[in-house]
Design a protein around this motif. Structure first.
Motif, PDB file in Angstrom:
ATOM      1  N   VAL A 277       0.844  -1.205   0.000  1.00 40.91           N
ATOM      2  CA  VAL A 277       0.000   0.000   0.000  1.00 40.91           C
ATOM      3  C   VAL A 277       0.872   1.245   0.000  1.00 40.91           C
ATOM      4  CG1 VAL A 277      -1.669   1.357   1.316  1.00 40.91           C
ATOM      5  CG2 VAL A 277      -1.969  -1.123   1.092  1.00 40.91           C
ATOM      6  N   GLN A 278       1.879   1.269   0.860  1.00 42.03           N
ATOM      7  CA  GLN A 278       2.740   2.443   0.969  1.00 42.03           C
ATOM      8  C   GLN A 278       3.567   2.640  -0.304  1.00 42.03           C
ATOM      9  OE1 GLN A 278       2.741   4.869   3.315  1.00 42.03           O
ATOM     10  NE2 GLN A 278       0.913   3.746   3.961  1.00 42.03           N
ATOM     11  N   ARG A 279       4.036   1.541  -0.878  1.00 45.10           N
ATOM     12  CA  ARG A 279       4.835   1.648  -2.107  1.00 45.10           C
ATOM     13  C   ARG A 279       3.999   2.209  -3.256  1.00 45.10           C
ATOM     14  NH1 ARG A 279       5.531  -1.960  -6.245  1.00 45.10           N
ATOM     15  NH2 ARG A 279       4.721  -3.750  -5.072  1.00 45.10           N
ATOM     16  N   LEU A 280       2.778   1.725  -3.393  1.00 50.83           N
ATOM     17  CA  LEU A 280       1.929   2.202  -4.481  1.00 50.83           C
ATOM     18  C   LEU A 280       1.416   3.613  -4.219  1.00 50.83           C
ATOM     19  CD1 LEU A 280      -0.077  -1.021  -5.406  1.00 50.83           C
ATOM     20  CD2 LEU A 280       2.038  -0.119  -6.378  1.00 50.83           C
ATOM     21  N   LEU A 281       1.285   3.963  -2.950  1.00 53.88           N
ATOM     22  CA  LEU A 281       0.896   5.338  -2.608  1.00 53.88           C
ATOM     23  C   LEU A 281       1.999   6.306  -3.034  1.00 53.88           C
ATOM     24  CD1 LEU A 281      -1.051   7.321  -1.303  1.00 53.88           C
ATOM     25  CD2 LEU A 281      -0.024   6.772   0.915  1.00 53.88           C
ATOM     26  N   VAL A 282       3.238   5.932  -2.804  1.00 53.45           N
ATOM     27  CA  VAL A 282       4.373   6.760  -3.242  1.00 53.45           C
ATOM     28  C   VAL A 282       4.369   6.885  -4.766  1.00 53.45           C
ATOM     29  CG1 VAL A 282       6.884   6.847  -3.406  1.00 53.45           C
ATOM     30  CG2 VAL A 282       5.796   6.250  -1.233  1.00 53.45           C
ATOM     31  N   THR A 283       4.090   5.769  -5.456  1.00 47.41           N
ATOM     32  CA  THR A 283       4.025   5.788  -6.918  1.00 47.41           C
ATOM     33  C   THR A 283       2.951   6.747  -7.405  1.00 47.41           C
ATOM     34  OG1 THR A 283       4.791   3.492  -7.062  1.00 47.41           O
ATOM     35  CG2 THR A 283       3.608   4.376  -8.959  1.00 47.41           C
ATOM     36  N   HIS A 284       1.789   6.697  -6.775  1.00 46.64           N
ATOM     37  CA  HIS A 284       0.690   7.571  -7.180  1.00 46.64           C
ATOM     38  C   HIS A 284       1.036   9.041  -6.962  1.00 46.64           C
ATOM     39  CE1 HIS A 284      -3.324   9.177  -7.744  1.00 46.64           C
ATOM     40  NE2 HIS A 284      -3.254   9.721  -6.547  1.00 46.64           N
ATOM     41  N   LYS A 285       1.624   9.357  -5.820  1.00 46.52           N
ATOM     42  CA  LYS A 285       1.971  10.746  -5.524  1.00 46.52           C
ATOM     43  C   LYS A 285       3.023  11.278  -6.499  1.00 46.52           C
ATOM     44  CE  LYS A 285       0.746  10.717  -0.605  1.00 46.52           C
ATOM     45  NZ  LYS A 285       1.241  10.823   0.788  1.00 46.52           N
ATOM     46  N   ALA A 286       3.963  10.415  -6.877  1.00 45.06           N
ATOM     47  CA  ALA A 286       4.981  10.829  -7.846  1.00 45.06           C
ATOM     48  C   ALA A 286       4.352  11.108  -9.203  1.00 45.06           C
ATOM     49  CB  ALA A 286       6.052   9.741  -7.963  1.00 45.06           C
ATOM     50  N   TRP A 287       3.386  10.285  -9.585  1.00 42.69           N
ATOM     51  CA  TRP A 287       2.673  10.502 -10.853  1.00 42.69           C
ATOM     52  C   TRP A 287       1.888  11.807 -10.823  1.00 42.69           C
ATOM     53  CZ3 TRP A 287      -2.801  10.275 -11.548  1.00 42.69           C
ATOM     54  CH2 TRP A 287      -3.232  10.364 -12.887  1.00 42.69           C
ATOM     55  N   LEU A 288       1.207  12.086  -9.715  1.00 39.79           N
ATOM     56  CA  LEU A 288       0.470  13.332  -9.605  1.00 39.79           C
ATOM     57  C   LEU A 288       1.393  14.536  -9.754  1.00 39.79           C
ATOM     58  CD1 LEU A 288      -2.075  12.906  -6.649  1.00 39.79           C
ATOM     59  CD2 LEU A 288      -2.564  13.100  -9.094  1.00 39.79           C
ATOM     60  N   GLU A 289       2.552  14.468  -9.124  1.00 39.64           N
ATOM     61  CA  GLU A 289       3.492  15.591  -9.231  1.00 39.64           C
ATOM     62  C   GLU A 289       3.950  15.767 -10.674  1.00 39.64           C
ATOM     63  OE1 GLU A 289       7.777  17.039  -7.311  1.00 39.64           O
ATOM     64  OE2 GLU A 289       6.784  15.211  -6.564  1.00 39.64           O
ATOM     65  N   GLU A 290       4.184  14.664 -11.370  1.00 40.52           N
ATOM     66  CA  GLU A 290       4.599  14.758 -12.772  1.00 40.52           C
ATOM     67  C   GLU A 290       3.489  15.371 -13.627  1.00 40.52           C
ATOM     68  OE1 GLU A 290       5.642  11.814 -16.552  1.00 40.52           O
ATOM     69  OE2 GLU A 290       5.288  10.970 -14.552  1.00 40.52           O
ATOM     70  N   VAL A 291       2.253  14.931 -13.406  1.00 37.64           N
ATOM     71  CA  VAL A 291       1.130  15.430 -14.207  1.00 37.64           C
ATOM     72  C   VAL A 291       0.915  16.925 -14.015  1.00 37.64           C
ATOM     73  CG1 VAL A 291      -1.377  15.349 -14.461  1.00 37.64           C
ATOM     74  CG2 VAL A 291      -0.071  13.214 -14.337  1.00 37.64           C
ATOM     75  N   PHE A 292       0.951  17.377 -12.771  1.00 33.52           N
ATOM     76  CA  PHE A 292       0.594  18.763 -12.498  1.00 33.52           C
ATOM     77  C   PHE A 292       1.759  19.736 -12.630  1.00 33.52           C
ATOM     78  CE2 PHE A 292      -2.949  16.560 -10.374  1.00 33.52           C
ATOM     79  CZ  PHE A 292      -4.002  17.248 -10.970  1.00 33.52           C
ATOM     80  N   THR A 293       2.950  19.219 -12.933  1.00 35.79           N
ATOM     81  CA  THR A 293       4.087  20.111 -13.134  1.00 35.79           C
ATOM     82  C   THR A 293       4.507  20.180 -14.587  1.00 35.79           C
ATOM     83  OG1 THR A 293       5.630  18.316 -12.582  1.00 35.79           O
ATOM     84  CG2 THR A 293       4.981  19.830 -10.802  1.00 35.79           C
ATOM     85  N   GLN A 294       3.849  19.395 -15.462  1.00 37.23           N
ATOM     86  CA  GLN A 294       4.214  19.432 -16.881  1.00 37.23           C
ATOM     87  C   GLN A 294       3.670  20.693 -17.540  1.00 37.23           C
ATOM     88  OE1 GLN A 294       2.956  15.864 -18.879  1.00 37.23           O
ATOM     89  NE2 GLN A 294       4.762  14.719 -18.263  1.00 37.23           N
TER      90      GLN A 294
END
Length: 294
Positions: A277-294
């Motif tokens: 759960v924690q590993r995939l939560l980190v993955t999701h947060k990293a994806w969100l940061e990539e999406v909203f900073t492009q």
């Protein structure tokens, strides 16, 4: 839009909503999917001697469920709303067949790449009488990030170029069609980053690796409590998934499943695998940061 009156009905005010190239047209009584076949056929005939791209977004089986009478009669003994949904699906199939016949008549079938792509699972909305479709063993429907909402059919056909009657199970998504078609047509992709990855290697070989070993979704719920999920191999973590009950989620709203062991997503195993759960939560947060900073 009603397929016969061509009026858009929602909360009101209702309005006539049929247009051709920006000009409103009046064709009351004509069945809109048939009109789409005619318009598309004219376009292909007019452009038969040069390369063309056509995006043909047929509205069936979207509501209103208005299948042709012969299909409504054919399925009349099915229970409601399955009867109306089935008639809408068969009407869609027939319209697609009519369009492919036009392609054959123009002698373009062998030189045309055809992609069929569904956009989401079946609807359970009131406007579809609460259902009628089926995702088989998969849980969820339209709007949900359970597999029944996102695992949908896609087909590609190109006679004498792509092997027929083959099935692929690697993870792919509709944004992959852009680079796939560009590759088949020898069109250079833009320099900027795109989300899709060409499916050509997967189409050529069932042994090819998936383009998306990790994939993310987010939909609805607003900024405060959105619905999202992340797929990493067989593991899938969902947050606040539609068509779930509060009792089966963790207090934080998580639902963890291993799709290989539980493809129907029946059991939440988040409590048994907190590290995943924690590993995939980190993955999701990293994806969100990539999406909203492009």
């Amino acid at each position: 839009m009603d397929n016969y009156s061509h009026f858009f009905y929602w909360d009101g005010p209702n309005r006539h909503d049929l247009w051709r190239n920006g000009v409103e047209i009046q064709e009351a009584g004509k069945f809109f999917p048939d009109m789409m076949v005619d318009e598309a056929g004219k376009f292909m005939a007019e452009n038969r001697d040069k390369p063309f791209f056509m995006y043909w977004a047929i509205n069936n089986p979207h509501y209103p469920l208005q299948g042709k009478k012969k299909w409504l009669d054919y399925y009349k003994n099915l229970p409601s709303p399955r009867d109306k949904y089935a008639a809408s699906i068969s009407t869609m199939d027939e319209n697609i067949g009519d369009l492919l016949k036009k392609l054959d008549q123009l002698g373009l079938r062998e030189n045309t790449i055809i992609v069929f792509q569904s956009d989401q699972g079946f609807s359970r909305e009131d406007r579809t009488f609460g259902g009628g479709g089926s995702a088989g063993d998969y849980r969820g429907s339209k709007f949900s990030l359970f597999e029944g909402g996102v695992r949908v059919p896609a087909i590609i056909s190109w006679q004498k170029h792509i092997p027929a009657n083959q099935v692929r199970t690697q993870v792919s998504t509709n944004v992959d069609w852009f680079p796939t078609l560009a590759a088949y047509c020898n069109i250079k992709m833009p320099a900027r980053k795109v989300d899709g990855v060409s499916l050509v290697p997967i189409i050529n070989s069932n042994d090819a690796k998936t383009n998306h070993p990790v994939f993310n979704w987010q939909s609805g719920g607003g900024n405060a409590n959105p619905q999202w999920s992340v797929l990493d191999g067989d593991w899938k973590l969902l947050h606040n998934p539609l068509e779930s009950t509060k009792a089966e989620l963790t207090p934080e709203g998580y639902f963890l499943v291993n799709l290989k062991d539980d493809p129907s997503e029946k059991a939440n195993v988040a409590d048994k695998h907190p590290e995943i759960v924690q590993r995939l939560l980190v993955t999701h947060k990293a994806w969100l940061e990539e999406v909203f900073t492009q």
